[in-house]
Design a protein around this motif. Structure first.
Motif, PDB file in Angstrom:
ATOM      1  N   PRO A  75      91.851 -96.696  98.027  1.00 49.83           N
ATOM      2  CA  PRO A  75      92.698 -96.749  96.832  1.00 49.83           C
ATOM      3  C   PRO A  75      92.171 -95.933  95.667  1.00 49.83           C
ATOM      4  O   PRO A  75      92.949 -95.451  94.842  1.00 49.83           O
ATOM      5  CB  PRO A  75      92.755 -98.241  96.494  1.00 49.83           C
ATOM      6  N   PHE A  76      90.849 -95.756  95.566  1.00 43.87           N
ATOM      7  CA  PHE A  76      90.322 -94.973  94.451  1.00 43.87           C
ATOM      8  C   PHE A  76      90.806 -93.532  94.501  1.00 43.87           C
ATOM      9  O   PHE A  76      90.977 -92.893  93.464  1.00 43.87           O
ATOM     10  CB  PHE A  76      88.788 -95.018  94.441  1.00 43.87           C
ATOM     11  N   SER A  77      91.039 -93.005  95.701  1.00 46.70           N
ATOM     12  CA  SER A  77      91.539 -91.634  95.826  1.00 46.70           C
ATOM     13  C   SER A  77      92.905 -91.504  95.160  1.00 46.70           C
ATOM     14  O   SER A  77      93.199 -90.501  94.497  1.00 46.70           O
ATOM     15  CB  SER A  77      91.636 -91.233  97.301  1.00 46.70           C
ATOM     16  N   TYR A  78      93.756 -92.525  95.313  1.00 51.16           N
ATOM     17  CA  TYR A  78      95.086 -92.499  94.719  1.00 51.16           C
ATOM     18  C   TYR A  78      95.026 -92.673  93.205  1.00 51.16           C
ATOM     19  O   TYR A  78      95.781 -92.038  92.458  1.00 51.16           O
ATOM     20  CB  TYR A  78      95.966 -93.572  95.352  1.00 51.16           C
ATOM     21  N   ILE A  79      94.132 -93.531  92.744  1.00 57.17           N
ATOM     22  CA  ILE A  79      93.970 -93.728  91.302  1.00 57.17           C
ATOM     23  C   ILE A  79      93.518 -92.429  90.636  1.00 57.17           C
ATOM     24  O   ILE A  79      94.082 -91.995  89.631  1.00 57.17           O
ATOM     25  CB  ILE A  79      92.945 -94.859  91.025  1.00 57.17           C
ATOM     26  N   LEU A  80      92.515 -91.776  91.209  1.00 52.69           N
ATOM     27  CA  LEU A  80      91.993 -90.533  90.636  1.00 52.69           C
ATOM     28  C   LEU A  80      93.041 -89.425  90.669  1.00 52.69           C
ATOM     29  O   LEU A  80      93.165 -88.636  89.726  1.00 52.69           O
ATOM     30  CB  LEU A  80      90.734 -90.105  91.386  1.00 52.69           C
ATOM     31  N   SER A  81      93.821 -89.360  91.759  1.00 54.46           N
ATOM     32  CA  SER A  81      94.880 -88.360  91.844  1.00 54.46           C
ATOM     33  C   SER A  81      95.963 -88.623  90.799  1.00 54.46           C
ATOM     34  O   SER A  81      96.468 -87.692  90.157  1.00 54.46           O
ATOM     35  CB  SER A  81      95.493 -88.352  93.253  1.00 54.46           C
ATOM     36  N   ALA A  82      96.327 -89.894  90.610  1.00 53.29           N
ATOM     37  CA  ALA A  82      97.324 -90.254  89.594  1.00 53.29           C
ATOM     38  C   ALA A  82      96.837 -89.876  88.200  1.00 53.29           C
ATOM     39  O   ALA A  82      97.620 -89.391  87.366  1.00 53.29           O
ATOM     40  CB  ALA A  82      97.628 -91.747  89.657  1.00 53.29           C
ATOM     41  N   ILE A  83      95.542 -90.072  87.938  1.00 59.94           N
ATOM     42  CA  ILE A  83      94.979 -89.687  86.641  1.00 59.94           C
ATOM     43  C   ILE A  83      95.055 -88.173  86.458  1.00 59.94           C
ATOM     44  O   ILE A  83      95.496 -87.680  85.413  1.00 59.94           O
ATOM     45  CB  ILE A  83      93.517 -90.178  86.517  1.00 59.94           C
ATOM     46  N   ARG A  84      94.650 -87.412  87.478  1.00 55.20           N
ATOM     47  CA  ARG A  84      94.662 -85.950  87.372  1.00 55.20           C
ATOM     48  C   ARG A  84      96.073 -85.422  87.092  1.00 55.20           C
ATOM     49  O   ARG A  84      96.279 -84.593  86.199  1.00 55.20           O
ATOM     50  CB  ARG A  84      94.123 -85.322  88.659  1.00 55.20           C
ATOM     51  N   VAL A  85      97.046 -85.912  87.857  1.00 55.04           N
ATOM     52  CA  VAL A  85      98.412 -85.409  87.721  1.00 55.04           C
ATOM     53  C   VAL A  85      99.010 -85.803  86.369  1.00 55.04           C
ATOM     54  O   VAL A  85      99.619 -84.981  85.675  1.00 55.04           O
ATOM     55  CB  VAL A  85      99.289 -85.921  88.886  1.00 55.04           C
ATOM     56  N   THR A  86      98.848 -87.063  85.977  1.00 55.82           N
ATOM     57  CA  THR A  86      99.455 -87.522  84.718  1.00 55.82           C
ATOM     58  C   THR A  86      98.807 -86.843  83.516  1.00 55.82           C
ATOM     59  O   THR A  86      99.488 -86.502  82.534  1.00 55.82           O
ATOM     60  CB  THR A  86      99.366 -89.050  84.599  1.00 55.82           C
ATOM     61  N   GLU A  88      97.459 -83.862  83.548  1.00 59.17           N
ATOM     62  CA  GLU A  88      97.982 -82.494  83.559  1.00 59.17           C
ATOM     63  C   GLU A  88      99.357 -82.464  82.884  1.00 59.17           C
ATOM     64  O   GLU A  88      99.662 -81.554  82.099  1.00 59.17           O
ATOM     65  CB  GLU A  88      98.086 -81.984  85.001  1.00 59.17           C
ATOM     66  N   TYR A  89     100.174 -83.467  83.162  1.00 58.70           N
ATOM     67  CA  TYR A  89     101.493 -83.575  82.536  1.00 58.70           C
ATOM     68  C   TYR A  89     101.348 -83.822  81.036  1.00 58.70           C
ATOM     69  O   TYR A  89     102.081 -83.238  80.217  1.00 58.70           O
ATOM     70  CB  TYR A  89     102.272 -84.702  83.203  1.00 58.70           C
ATOM     71  N   ALA A  90     100.396 -84.668  80.656  1.00 60.62           N
ATOM     72  CA  ALA A  90     100.175 -84.965  79.240  1.00 60.62           C
ATOM     73  C   ALA A  90      99.777 -83.705  78.468  1.00 60.62           C
ATOM     74  O   ALA A  90     100.203 -83.505  77.319  1.00 60.62           O
ATOM     75  CB  ALA A  90      99.098 -86.039  79.091  1.00 60.62           C
ATOM     76  N   ARG A  91      98.986 -82.841  79.090  1.00 64.04           N
ATOM     77  CA  ARG A  91      98.568 -81.611  78.412  1.00 64.04           C
ATOM     78  C   ARG A  91      99.761 -80.694  78.131  1.00 64.04           C
ATOM     79  O   ARG A  91      99.768 -79.962  77.139  1.00 64.04           O
ATOM     80  CB  ARG A  91      97.523 -80.870  79.253  1.00 64.04           C
ATOM     81  N   SER A  92     100.794 -80.777  79.000  1.00 63.96           N
ATOM     82  CA  SER A  92     101.986 -79.943  78.770  1.00 63.96           C
ATOM     83  C   SER A  92     102.753 -80.403  77.539  1.00 63.96           C
ATOM     84  O   SER A  92     103.598 -79.665  77.011  1.00 63.96           O
ATOM     85  CB  SER A  92     102.897 -79.957  80.002  1.00 63.96           C
ATOM     86  N   PHE A  93     102.485 -81.613  77.059  1.00 63.15           N
ATOM     87  CA  PHE A  93     103.083 -82.131  75.817  1.00 63.15           C
ATOM     88  C   PHE A  93     102.073 -82.073  74.661  1.00 63.15           C
ATOM     89  O   PHE A  93     102.245 -82.756  73.655  1.00 63.15           O
ATOM     90  CB  PHE A  93     103.550 -83.572  76.013  1.00 63.15           C
ATOM     91  N   ALA A  94     101.019 -81.277  74.862  1.00 66.86           N
ATOM     92  CA  ALA A  94      99.989 -81.071  73.831  1.00 66.86           C
ATOM     93  C   ALA A  94      99.271 -82.363  73.453  1.00 66.86           C
ATOM     94  O   ALA A  94      98.829 -82.523  72.307  1.00 66.86           O
ATOM     95  CB  ALA A  94     100.605 -80.412  72.585  1.00 66.86           C
ATOM     96  N   ARG A  95      99.139 -83.281  74.409  1.00 67.12           N
ATOM     97  CA  ARG A  95      98.386 -84.501  74.138  1.00 67.12           C
ATOM     98  C   ARG A  95      96.891 -84.220  74.299  1.00 67.12           C
ATOM     99  O   ARG A  95      96.477 -83.527  75.224  1.00 67.12           O
ATOM    100  CB  ARG A  95      98.793 -85.622  75.091  1.00 67.12           C
ATOM    101  N   VAL A 129     100.229 -94.195  86.983  1.00 67.54           N
ATOM    102  CA  VAL A 129     101.054 -93.193  86.306  1.00 67.54           C
ATOM    103  C   VAL A 129     101.811 -93.825  85.136  1.00 67.54           C
ATOM    104  O   VAL A 129     101.838 -93.280  84.025  1.00 67.54           O
ATOM    105  CB  VAL A 129     102.034 -92.527  87.301  1.00 67.54           C
ATOM    106  N   LYS A 130     102.436 -94.976  85.366  1.00 69.30           N
ATOM    107  CA  LYS A 130     103.196 -95.637  84.305  1.00 69.30           C
ATOM    108  C   LYS A 130     102.316 -95.987  83.111  1.00 69.30           C
ATOM    109  O   LYS A 130     102.695 -95.762  81.948  1.00 69.30           O
ATOM    110  CB  LYS A 130     103.872 -96.901  84.854  1.00 69.30           C
ATOM    111  N   ALA A 131     101.133 -96.539  83.389  1.00 63.91           N
ATOM    112  CA  ALA A 131     100.235 -96.944  82.301  1.00 63.91           C
ATOM    113  C   ALA A 131      99.754 -95.733  81.510  1.00 63.91           C
ATOM    114  O   ALA A 131      99.723 -95.755  80.267  1.00 63.91           O
ATOM    115  CB  ALA A 131      99.048 -97.718  82.873  1.00 63.91           C
TER     116      ALA A 131
END
Length: 375
Positions: A75-86, A88-95, A129-131
């Motif tokens: 499960p840690f692999s999925y948590i870390l992947s969710a963090i990386r992707v989200t 990356e998305y946050a950076r596109s909104f200049a967060r 991702v939601k959090a």
């Protein structure tokens, strides 16, 4: 502290076929959850904390002389992947990226660590991702949460349909048509994440369904966990060797699910039950021809007990262990099924359907409306 949760799921029908682009399955979200909580870290070090996963083990195997670690059941692999992707998305909104502690709590495995096959990897991905979307104040819809979680999950698992991710995002009963994952992998290399999320995804279709009022869902657990990823890998070998038979299975599964969806639209329990039985037959034949033990002895017994009391039963998910499901008339004496299961060491999971929205209506999602012209 920000807290979000995502429900577990079970497949009702359409397993294995749904991993092919555009092929459908029916899933249901259940009222057991993975919860993700995030709070700003008080220092320069963030933590990922989980009561369930602190002693999690990694599986590995030999590939020639190399030791290859299988991260797909970690499960840690999925948590870390969710963090990386989200993020990356946050950076596109200049967060501005921050340091935080992330707490994971799961109801999808038992206190003693038993795995029930309720889609914990998908649920932990969706909850994370939601959090994080709330933590970074990102303007996301369910469709965008699905796509972010699907990307994160696929980058770890590498196979599967992502239907379990859809069930965790949308809730309730859903009909899910898998999208073109090869297209996703290719576009991921060339497009920025925000553009990729905004695009329509080829073959993707998600429809919320409303079950007949007299449909009672029973869930039995056989006591043996199974690895979906490894079973799907084995079926892939059969696909390569027996292409004509595999294609026949796909087409029959598609027609079966289409008829079952009609059963939901018509509120016709008998029609739904007939297609559950037919889907079980298709999966049993697939297992026999491929040499993959989809319906184990315990799952066979689970199904036969339910059928003796007029319930329509089959394996749920990849099979090889885990759960079986039963669709039965709630006005029947279905408790006899549960008593017989208990006598045969099959554990009932007393779970109910979880709806993300409070009103149980048949809704076309934004994804379906957006892609309606493609079908």
């Amino acid at each position: 502290m920000i807290t979000e949760k995502a429900p577990g799921k079970l497949y009702i029908a359409g397993e294995y076929a749904v991993v092919e682009n555009g092929y459908p399955a029916i899933l249901v979200a259940l009222d057991q959850f993975v919860t993700c909580s995030i709070e700003e870290s008080a220092n320069e070090v963030g933590q990922i904390i989980s009561r369930q996963y602190h002693s999690n083990t990694l599986q590995w195997r030999r590939r020639g002389e190399q030791m290859v670690v299988d991260k797909r059941d970690n499960p840690f692999s999925y948590i870390l992947s969710a963090i990386r992707v989200t993020e990356e998305y946050a950076r596109s909104f200049a967060r501005e990226l921050r340091i935080y502690d992330l707490h994971i709590d799961s109801q999808l495995d038992s206190e003693s660590g038993k795995k029930y096959g309720l889609g914990s990897s998908a649920a932990v991905t969706v909850a994370t991702v939601k959090a994080l979307c709330r933590f970074y104040n990102l303007p996301v819809t369910k469709d965008e949460i699905f796509k972010l979680a699907a990307i994160a999950h696929f980058e770890v698992q590498g196979n599967g349909s992502l239907g379990d991710v859809a069930a965790s995002v949308y809730g309730g009963w859903i009909a899910y048509h898998s999208f073109d994952r090869q297209w996703l992998a290719q576009q991921r290399q060339y497009l920025d994440l925000r553009t990729l999320v905004e695009l329509p995804w080829p073959d993707l279709k998600i429809e919320s369904l409303q079950a007949p009022e007299n449909l009672q869902l029973l869930i039995g657990w056989t006591g043996k966990p199974a690895s979906t990823s490894q079973l799907v890998d084995k079926i892939s070998l059969f696909k390569a060797k027996q292409q004509a038979e595999y294609h026949h299975f796909l087409e029959e599964s598609k027609h079966c699910i289409s008829r079952m969806v009609d059963g939901f639209h018509d509120a016709d329990l008998a029609k739904i039950q007939a297609e559950i039985r037919y889907n079980r037959k298709l999966l049993t034949e697939l297992g026999r021809k491929s040499g993959v033990h989809i319906e184990t002895e315990a799952l066979h017994q689970l199904c036969q007990i339910a059928e003796a009391f007029n319930g329509a039963a089959k394996t749920s998910g990849a099979g090889g262990g885990d759960c079986g499901i039963v669709a039965i008339d709630r006005h029947s004496d279905f408790k006899q099924v549960l008593k017989s299961w208990t006598a045969n060491k099959i554990e009932q999971l007393p779970l109910s359907v979880h709806f993300i929205d409070s009103v149980k209506t048949r809704v076309k999602t934004k994804v379906q409306r957006h892609l309606a012209n493609h079908f």
